[in-house]
Scaffold this motif. Structure first.
Motif, mmCIF file in Angstrom:
data_model
loop_
_atom_site.group_PDB
_atom_site.id
_atom_site.type_symbol
_atom_site.label_atom_id
_atom_site.label_comp_id
_atom_site.label_asym_id
_atom_site.label_seq_id
_atom_site.Cartn_x
_atom_site.Cartn_y
_atom_site.Cartn_z
ATOM 1 N N GLY A 304 0.990 -1.340 -0.132
ATOM 2 C CA GLY A 304 -0.058 -0.042 -0.016
ATOM 3 C C GLY A 304 0.952 1.188 -0.083
ATOM 4 N N SER A 305 1.966 1.055 -0.020
ATOM 5 C CA SER A 305 2.765 2.413 0.196
ATOM 6 C C SER A 305 4.124 2.437 -0.690
ATOM 7 N N GLN A 306 4.892 3.444 -1.069
ATOM 8 C CA GLN A 306 6.009 3.293 -1.751
ATOM 9 C C GLN A 306 6.990 2.761 -1.305
ATOM 10 N N ASP A 307 7.372 2.579 0.185
ATOM 11 C CA ASP A 307 8.294 1.608 0.687
ATOM 12 C C ASP A 307 7.945 0.353 0.815
ATOM 13 N N ASP A 308 8.836 -0.581 0.631
ATOM 14 C CA ASP A 308 8.601 -1.823 0.517
ATOM 15 C C ASP A 308 8.395 -2.390 1.989
ATOM 16 N N PHE A 309 9.362 -2.010 2.899
ATOM 17 C CA PHE A 309 8.971 -2.159 4.195
ATOM 18 C C PHE A 309 9.049 -1.004 5.130
ATOM 19 N N ASN A 310 7.830 -1.205 6.072
ATOM 20 C CA ASN A 310 7.797 -0.196 6.992
ATOM 21 C C ASN A 310 8.261 -0.382 8.335
ATOM 22 N N LEU A 311 9.110 -0.129 9.010
ATOM 23 C CA LEU A 311 9.733 -0.612 10.375
ATOM 24 C C LEU A 311 8.650 0.205 11.261
ATOM 25 N N VAL A 312 8.032 -0.544 12.209
ATOM 26 C CA VAL A 312 7.349 0.029 13.261
ATOM 27 C C VAL A 312 8.350 0.740 14.207
ATOM 28 N N SER A 313 8.176 1.834 14.648
ATOM 29 C CA SER A 313 9.172 2.878 15.362
ATOM 30 C C SER A 313 8.807 2.736 16.903
ATOM 31 N N ASP A 314 7.468 2.557 17.312
ATOM 32 C CA ASP A 314 7.168 2.607 18.538
ATOM 33 C C ASP A 314 6.872 1.095 19.310
ATOM 34 N N TYR A 315 7.252 1.018 20.487
ATOM 35 C CA TYR A 315 7.358 -0.081 21.191
ATOM 36 C C TYR A 315 7.900 -1.042 20.323
ATOM 37 N N THR A 316 9.077 -1.056 19.952
ATOM 38 C CA THR A 316 10.026 -1.723 19.590
ATOM 39 C C THR A 316 11.369 -1.396 19.849
ATOM 40 N N ASN A 317 12.462 -2.215 19.537
ATOM 41 C CA ASN A 317 13.946 -1.570 19.792
ATOM 42 C C ASN A 317 14.561 -1.224 18.687
ATOM 43 N N ASP A 318 14.892 0.195 19.074
ATOM 44 C CA ASP A 318 15.767 1.119 17.921
ATOM 45 C C ASP A 318 16.803 0.668 17.275
ATOM 46 N N ARG A 319 17.719 -0.227 18.365
ATOM 47 C CA ARG A 319 19.089 -0.724 17.816
ATOM 48 C C ARG A 319 18.665 -1.888 17.021
ATOM 49 N N GLN A 320 17.849 -2.808 17.197
ATOM 50 C CA GLN A 320 17.567 -3.761 16.118
ATOM 51 C C GLN A 320 16.691 -3.218 15.059
ATOM 52 N N ASN A 321 15.962 -2.294 15.112
ATOM 53 C CA ASN A 321 15.251 -1.695 13.968
ATOM 54 C C ASN A 321 16.465 -1.260 12.810
ATOM 55 N N LYS A 322 17.649 -0.517 13.611
ATOM 56 C CA LYS A 322 18.392 -0.003 12.548
ATOM 57 C C LYS A 322 19.295 -1.222 11.973
ATOM 58 N N LEU A 327 20.322 -4.733 7.250
ATOM 59 C CA LEU A 327 20.299 -6.054 6.534
ATOM 60 C C LEU A 327 19.534 -5.666 5.014
ATOM 61 N N SER A 328 18.603 -5.019 4.996
ATOM 62 C CA SER A 328 17.788 -4.587 3.576
ATOM 63 C C SER A 328 18.721 -3.839 2.746
ATOM 64 N N LYS A 329 19.487 -3.006 3.176
ATOM 65 C CA LYS A 329 20.383 -2.161 2.536
ATOM 66 C C LYS A 329 21.482 -3.189 1.880
ATOM 67 N N LYS A 330 22.086 -4.077 2.622
ATOM 68 C CA LYS A 330 23.059 -4.942 2.399
ATOM 69 C C LYS A 330 22.379 -6.041 1.191
ATOM 70 N N TYR A 331 21.572 -6.852 1.587
ATOM 71 C CA TYR A 331 20.987 -7.954 0.902
ATOM 72 C C TYR A 331 19.725 -7.540 -0.205
ATOM 73 N N LEU A 332 19.181 -6.507 0.104
ATOM 74 C CA LEU A 332 18.043 -6.190 -0.714
ATOM 75 C C LEU A 332 17.896 -4.620 -1.214
ATOM 76 N N LEU A 335 15.310 -2.508 -2.643
ATOM 77 C CA LEU A 335 13.976 -2.225 -1.959
ATOM 78 C C LEU A 335 14.198 -1.133 -0.967
ATOM 79 N N LYS A 336 13.016 -0.639 -0.502
ATOM 80 C CA LYS A 336 13.008 0.666 0.086
ATOM 81 C C LYS A 336 12.456 0.502 1.643
ATOM 82 N N VAL A 337 13.195 1.040 2.535
ATOM 83 C CA VAL A 337 12.725 0.993 4.019
ATOM 84 C C VAL A 337 12.336 2.418 4.335
ATOM 85 N N GLY A 338 10.969 2.243 4.921
ATOM 86 C CA GLY A 338 10.593 3.574 5.583
ATOM 87 C C GLY A 338 10.049 3.157 7.051
ATOM 88 N N TYR A 339 9.429 4.183 7.754
ATOM 89 C CA TYR A 339 9.267 3.906 9.127
ATOM 90 C C TYR A 339 7.584 4.172 9.189
#
Length: 556
Positions: A304-322, A327-332, A335-339
């Motif tokens: 539904g969005s221009q971004d392929d993956f949208n990482l949920v930024s609330d109630y999650t771990n910031d370091r793991q999100n980064k 991982l996406s930047k290196k292997y994919l 594809l575009k990552v958003g939040y």
């Protein structure tokens, strides 16, 4: 999610006749301020029936700064609360159910003040060869088939019969994928307050098994208008379970050997307060488990969005999100990552986060652009283009996450599966398919009706005994090459194998030769079986048992 033109009359009916405080212990609910205000303004009766101690409210307010509320409600009102919030909000849930007030306060405390031990996790990308080979083996068709299978159930509601059946199907299918892989086990996890189990596959780590990597998603579905209506839940969340299942398939079929333990999870009862995952995450916390990373996959196939993956930024771990973004930047890289933000208690990652474990959830779209068909009869694969192309991206990302978090303990690169010593014929080539008793699968025409029979004598090589399995698993007879072998639904008392119009999208027409037996993809625990002369010499399907009548091979 928001459902237009729906009144609250059904909910009022659902609340009528409920008992008052004192009849049974309350359900302790933590709910974000947005949902809390919606209920107070539109359906205040949902929050009546129990008095909540002011001291508890004050303690929670000191932790959450008014962002989360604690409410004690009658247990029978939980379903009505879930339906009301699904109707009024453009996202799932918004509340979490807890067993006790202390559990509620503890969970919120961890949500706002995660333990310092999380910072000690080392995020290092080092499995380049393994990751690239494995993500190259992911297949859209495999994901699509699992979505189709799960969305065929009338619903997967946590209290329904079909909800239990769907969970058991997932368990059986994961067990089939695991086969006899060393260190891999699959089990259902029962819950005391409802019938639907959660499903957990555990792959024991070879070097640091006490460190655990979790990848999970909820297996239940709900119709936000009325729980009795059809809820196929193709996107929410058959897509997430199918994405996880594809990761399992790819890892098991390789020579991947994890250093850390991996747990694949399908959670029950997410749609009514994250109840399955809350119990499982709390158990891990109480056991002192060292969960080093949690990936939640909830809705992966609606683009539904221009971004392929949208990482949920609330109630999650910031370091793991980064780390996931890297991982996406290196292997994919294509594809575009958003939040995006999804709010309190919107999916099972919150259960792990609230118990002090690092959790992340890549989502299919921005939340204000997500699938409007969820929680309705319209949540089908057709509403997503009839394919699993978007979910395939998530299976690649999830494979990279699991491999990089668990690390590979073996030497060398992943090897392809060992060739089947008795392979299926190539497309278009026909051979006899014989049992261990020396009889061959054949066709019997009777009064214009075509049925399947195994010949009672020696294999003759007649056209009616020649078959082929194509690359999709469709079994064609040379006698009628445009027809396919179909397994009839054993649950309706019909366990025959018949010929019919070929429809590759139907799993009950998909077969595979597995360890000398031929099983059906729709019901992987059922196998093609010749029932012998005593039973009329017909061929159908039956559960696995020791008999030459259930052993099949291609005659040379």
């Amino acid at each position: 999610m928001l459902i237009k033109n729906i009144s609250a009359i059904a909910l009022v009916g659902a609340l009528s006749g409920l008992g008052f405080a004192g009849e049974q212990p309350p359900a302790w609910i933590t709910v974000d301020d947005e949902a809390y205000q919606l209920v107070k303004e539109g359906m205040p009766s949902l929050f009546t029936g129990y008095e909540t101690e002011q001291g508890l409210i004050d303690r929670l307010a000191n932790i959450s700064q008014g962002k989360v509320h604690i409410v004690a409600i009658h247990p029978k009102k939980v379903t009505a609360l879930s339906l009301y919030l699904h109707m009024k909000q453009k996202r799932c849930g918004g509340f979490i159910q807890h067993e006790t007030a202390e559990a509620a306060i503890s969970g919120v405390a961890n949500a706002f003040n995660p333990p310092a031990s999380i910072a000690a996790i080392n995020y290092q990308i080092s499995e380049d060869d393994m990751v690239r080979k494995l993500i190259g083996q992911t297949k859209e068709s495999s994901i699509r088939e699992t979505i189709q299978q799960l969305s065929r159930y009338h619903d997967r509601y946590y209290k329904s019969k079909t909800g239990v059946e769907a969970a058991n199907w997932i368990k059986d299918y994961w067990q089939k994928l695991a086969g006899d892989k060393t260190g891999v086990s699959v089990k259902t996890v029962d819950h005391n307050d409802w019938q639907q189990p959660s499903v957990v596959m555990t792959w024991q780590g070879s070097e640091t098994p006490d460190e655990i990597v979790v990848i999970g998603g909820h297996l239940d579905s709900i119709n936000g208008r009325n729980i009795s209506l059809k809820a196929p839940g193709a996107d929410d969340n058959a897509s997430g379970i199918a994405t996880i299942t594809e990761v399992i398939r790819v890892l098991v079929e390789s020579n991947f050997k994890p250093k850390k333990t991996i747990k694949f999870m399908g959670y029950a009862a997410e749609e009514v307060g994250l109840r399955g995952s809350s119990e499982i995450a709390r158990q891990h916390k109480n056991q002192g488990a060292k969960v080093v990373g949690v990936l939640q996959l909830d809705m992966t196939n609606y683009n539904g969005s221009q971004d392929d993956f949208n990482l949920v930024s609330d109630y999650t771990n910031d370091r793991q999100n980064k780390f996931i973004a890297e991982l996406s930047k290196k292997y994919l890289p294509q594809l575009k990552v958003g939040y995006t933000r999804c709010g309190y208690g919107c999916s099972d990652h919150a259960s792990w986060h609230n118990n002090g474990f690092p959790a992340s959830m890549p989502f299919e779209a921005k939340f204000n652009q997500s699938n409007r068909s969820i929680h309705t009869e319209r949540d089908t694969l057709d509403q997503m283009g009839g394919n699993a192309n978007h979910a395939l991206k998530f299976s690649k990302l999830a494979t990279a996450f699991v491999v990089e978090m668990a690390k590979h303990a073996g030497n060398g690169n992943p090897q392809p599966p060992k060739p089947d010593p008795n392979p299926n014929p190539d497309d278009g080539k026909y051979k006899q398919l014989s049992t261990g008793k020396g009889t061959c699968l054949g066709i019997l025409s009777d009064s214009g009706k075509t049925g399947i029979r195994a010949s009672s004598g020696d294999c003759t090589g007649a056209t009616s005994q020649l078959w082929s399995i194509d690359s999709k698993g469709l079994v064609h007879p040379k006698h009628a090459p445009n027809k396919c072998l179909i397994m009839r639904n054993w649950k309706k008392g019909v366990n025959t194998a018949e010929l019919g119009e070929c429809k590759a999208e139907q799993l009950n027409q998909r077969w595979q030769l597995d360890g000398g037996r031929i099983n059906n993809l729709a019901y992987p625990n059922f196998y093609l079986t010749h029932f012998g002369r005593y039973y009329g010499d017909w061929t159908g399907v039956w559960k696995k048992y020791k008999s030459d009548y259930q052993k099949w091979s291609w005659k040379k």
